[in-house]
Design an enzyme around this catalytic site. Structure first.
Site, PDB file in Angstrom:
ATOM      1  N   SER A 166      66.166  -8.170 -12.027  1.00 27.95           N
ATOM      2  CA  SER A 166      65.445  -7.300 -11.087  1.00 27.95           C
ATOM      3  C   SER A 166      66.197  -7.171  -9.761  1.00 27.95           C
ATOM      4  CB  SER A 166      64.054  -7.874 -10.797  1.00 27.95           C
ATOM      5  OG  SER A 166      63.272  -7.842 -11.952  1.00 27.95           O
ATOM      6  N   ARG A 218      68.227  -3.809  -8.010  1.00 36.21           N
ATOM      7  CA  ARG A 218      67.858  -3.331  -6.673  1.00 36.21           C
ATOM      8  C   ARG A 218      69.049  -3.369  -5.726  1.00 36.21           C
ATOM      9  NH1 ARG A 218      63.535  -4.826  -9.445  1.00 36.21           N
ATOM     10  NH2 ARG A 218      61.418  -4.210  -8.852  1.00 36.21           N
ATOM     11  N   ASP A 231      57.435 -11.567 -18.226  1.00 37.25           N
ATOM     12  CA  ASP A 231      58.555 -11.542 -19.177  1.00 37.25           C
ATOM     13  C   ASP A 231      58.738 -12.872 -19.906  1.00 37.25           C
ATOM     14  OD1 ASP A 231      59.035  -8.921 -18.492  1.00 37.25           O
ATOM     15  OD2 ASP A 231      60.572  -9.412 -17.011  1.00 37.25           O
ATOM     16  N   LYS A 248      56.296  -3.185 -23.291  1.00 39.18           N
ATOM     17  CA  LYS A 248      57.624  -3.656 -22.871  1.00 39.18           C
ATOM     18  C   LYS A 248      58.676  -3.104 -23.832  1.00 39.18           C
ATOM     19  CE  LYS A 248      56.228  -5.865 -19.273  1.00 39.18           C
ATOM     20  NZ  LYS A 248      56.571  -5.347 -17.957  1.00 39.18           N
ATOM     21  N   ARG A 304      64.296 -10.377 -25.243  1.00 39.39           N
ATOM     22  CA  ARG A 304      63.501 -11.597 -25.019  1.00 39.39           C
ATOM     23  C   ARG A 304      62.893 -12.124 -26.336  1.00 39.39           C
ATOM     24  NH1 ARG A 304      64.403 -11.846 -19.694  1.00 39.39           N
ATOM     25  NH2 ARG A 304      64.040  -9.945 -18.493  1.00 39.39           N
TER      26      ARG A 304
HETATM   27  C1  S3P Z   1      60.586  -5.494 -13.436  1.00 38.17           C
HETATM   28  C2  S3P Z   1      59.220  -5.490 -13.472  1.00 38.17           C
HETATM   29  C3  S3P Z   1      58.436  -5.880 -14.659  1.00 38.17           C
HETATM   30  C4  S3P Z   1      59.268  -6.677 -15.651  1.00 38.17           C
HETATM   31  C5  S3P Z   1      60.615  -6.058 -15.889  1.00 38.17           C
HETATM   32  C6  S3P Z   1      61.393  -5.958 -14.583  1.00 38.17           C
HETATM   33  C7  S3P Z   1      61.275  -5.047 -12.212  1.00 38.17           C
HETATM   34  O1  S3P Z   1      57.988  -4.696 -15.320  1.00 38.17           O
HETATM   35  O2  S3P Z   1      58.572  -6.811 -16.868  1.00 38.17           O
HETATM   36  O3  S3P Z   1      61.369  -6.831 -16.798  1.00 38.17           O
HETATM   37  O4  S3P Z   1      62.498  -5.270 -12.082  1.00 38.17           O
HETATM   38  O5  S3P Z   1      60.613  -4.479 -11.343  1.00 38.17           O
HETATM   39  P1  S3P Z   1      56.635  -3.938 -14.869  1.00 38.17           P
HETATM   40  O6  S3P Z   1      56.809  -3.418 -13.514  1.00 38.17           O
HETATM   41  O7  S3P Z   1      56.479  -2.846 -15.891  1.00 38.17           O
HETATM   42  O8  S3P Z   1      55.551  -4.974 -14.954  1.00 38.17           O
END
Ligand code: S3P
Length: 425
Positions: free
Chosen positions: A20, A24, A312, A339, A385
């Site tokens: 994540s 970003r 996750d 997912k 995963r």
């Molecule tokens: C993520 C948010 C989550 C997560 C994904 C990464 C992110 O998803 O499951 O692996 O980087 O913002 P959701 O926003 O759909 O919950």
């Protein structure tokens, strides 16, 4: 790829960068002014999709394994790509980039692989349209491909039905370009990496309980970013260290942001021996080394505000529950169905094939622990995963476990199988 029971796990691991935060860092670096240097970047397929999308929009990005240099184009410096943007398997790329693209002065089409084309996009299309975005699902099915004509955006307040950092982030990123403040309220707080990092890049952003508010920006400014290890990747080794007898693993530099640390809380509540030390903090993102050793686990209930902090990790937690004494109930986790695969259905099917006592519910699973697992042929559905969860199941089960399409781990953890092999004694 085949797995057999192992006797013990020992050793030290450095977990790859947080997925994540890596996404970003490239996105915000691309729309900031100046050079953003990123260390500890995750060179997994998902984050490479993000790099390629921004390269196509005129941003120079140098990537050398875990080191990335982004030559930012500034808030209004992206250029129209000459072809469709390919987000690969990445929901984060698709949804966050849509927030940025809604406000550009060009039109663009974005899509991804067969999994991405099945994932729900109404959750971003609706709020972005409320802001004035011109965004449509090309096949009229509320999924990718998406077509976006850049537009003038207005600030809104949005009450999100789901606790989703991808939804929240898409809206906040669009809010950077809007003509007034934009806020998002979620049912529970989802991961806050966008809020923390955008603040570092100079955005005016504040958080109050489950609401995040952003003010329009004139410019963002480049940063040095150190990406901590991904707790969602560390989770497989935390579980393996707890479950394989006579084991001890030292897992270095794991991100423990409180909006992501539910796995640690669950391991402890289940009775797992876990010690955190050497705590650091870079850019508001705390990290620590974690020592884990074999433990007898007990079943617990996992629900409510805890769910977004370990969303996750639920596949590997479900596996842990199979080895725990008593019953584990996972609820309020309907998001798992949308997912990379339907993770409730896939977990229940594969765990059942291995002999577990597990039942699918509307919004989760009920697992009665203590039944021994045996090897099986596992359809990973090309979900990274799921593949990693059943590699760990395979080193715990009787007989042989075979993973179909094991290579999907490249999405988030390209070196997973090598790291696992190194720990096996
Ligand atoms: C993520 C948010 C989550 C997560 C994904 C990464 C992110 O998803 O499951 O692996 O980087 O913002 P959701 O926003 O759909 O919950």
């Amino acid at each position: 790829m085949n797995f057999h029971r192992v006797k013990q796990l020992h050793g030290e691991l450095t977990i790859p960068g947080d997925k994540s935060i890596s996404h970003r860092s490239v996105m915000f670096g691309s729309i900031a002014k100046g050079i953003t240097e990123i260390q500890g970047f995750l060179p997994g397929a998902d984050c490479i999709s993000t790099i390629n999308c921004f390269r196509k929009m005129g941003v120079t990005i140098e990537q050398n394994n875990c080191s990335v240099i982004v030559h930012g184009n500034g808030l209004h410096g992206l250029v129209k790509p000459d072809s469709i943007l390919d987000c690969g398997n990445s929901g984060t790329t698709t949804r966050l980039i849509s927030g940025i693209l809604s406000a550009q002065n060009f039109s663009v089409t974005l899509t991804g692989d067969s999994s991405i084309q099945k994932r729900p996009m109404a959750r971003i299309i609706d709020p972005l349209r409320m802001m004035g975005a011109d965004i449509t699902s090309v096949n009229n099915n509320q999924c990718a491909p998406l077509h976006i004509n850049g537009a003038h955006l207005h600030g809104i307040h949005y009450d999100s039905r789901v606790a989703s950092a991808q939804v929240k982030s898409a809206i906040l990123l669009a809010g950077l370009y809007a003509d007034g403040p934009t806020s998002v309220t979620e049912p529970y707080v989802s991961r806050n990496h966008t809020e923390l990092m955008l603040k570092g890049f100079g955005a005016e952003i504040s958080c109050n309980d489950t609401t995040a508010t952003i003010h329009p920006a004139t410019e963002l400014y480049s940063q040095h970013i150190t990406v901590p290890g991904d707790i969602s990747s560390a989770a497989f080794f935390l579980a393996a260290g707890l479950l394989v007898p006579n084991s001890e693993l030292l897992i270095r530099n794991v991100g423990i942001n409180p909006t992501r640390d539910g796995m640690i809380r669950v391991c402890r509540e289940m009775g797992g021996h876990i010690t955190l030390f050497n705590q650091t903090n870079a850019g508001g993102e705390p990290a620590a080394d974690i020592l884990v050793s074999s433990s007898n686990l007990k079943g617990i209930t996992i629900e409510g505000s805890l769910i977004p902090t370990l969303i996750d990790e639920l596949p590997i937690i479900a596996l842990m529950a199979c080895f725990a004494q008593g019953t584990t109930i996972i609820k309020d986790a309907a998001e798992l169905k949308v997912k990379e695969s339907n993770r409730i259905a896939v977990m229940v099917k594969n765990l059942t094939a291995m002999g577990a006592d597990v039942k699918e519910t509307e919004d989760g699973m009920i697992i009665h622990g203590g039944k021994p697992l045996h090897g099986a042929i596992i359809d990973t559905k090309s979900d990274h995963r799921i593949a990693m969860t059943f590699a760990i199941a395979g080193i715990l089960a009787d007989g042989e476990t075979t993973l179909q399409n094991p290579e999907c781990v490249t999405i988030s953890y390209p070196e997973f199988y090598n790291d696992l092999k190194r720990c096996i004694q």
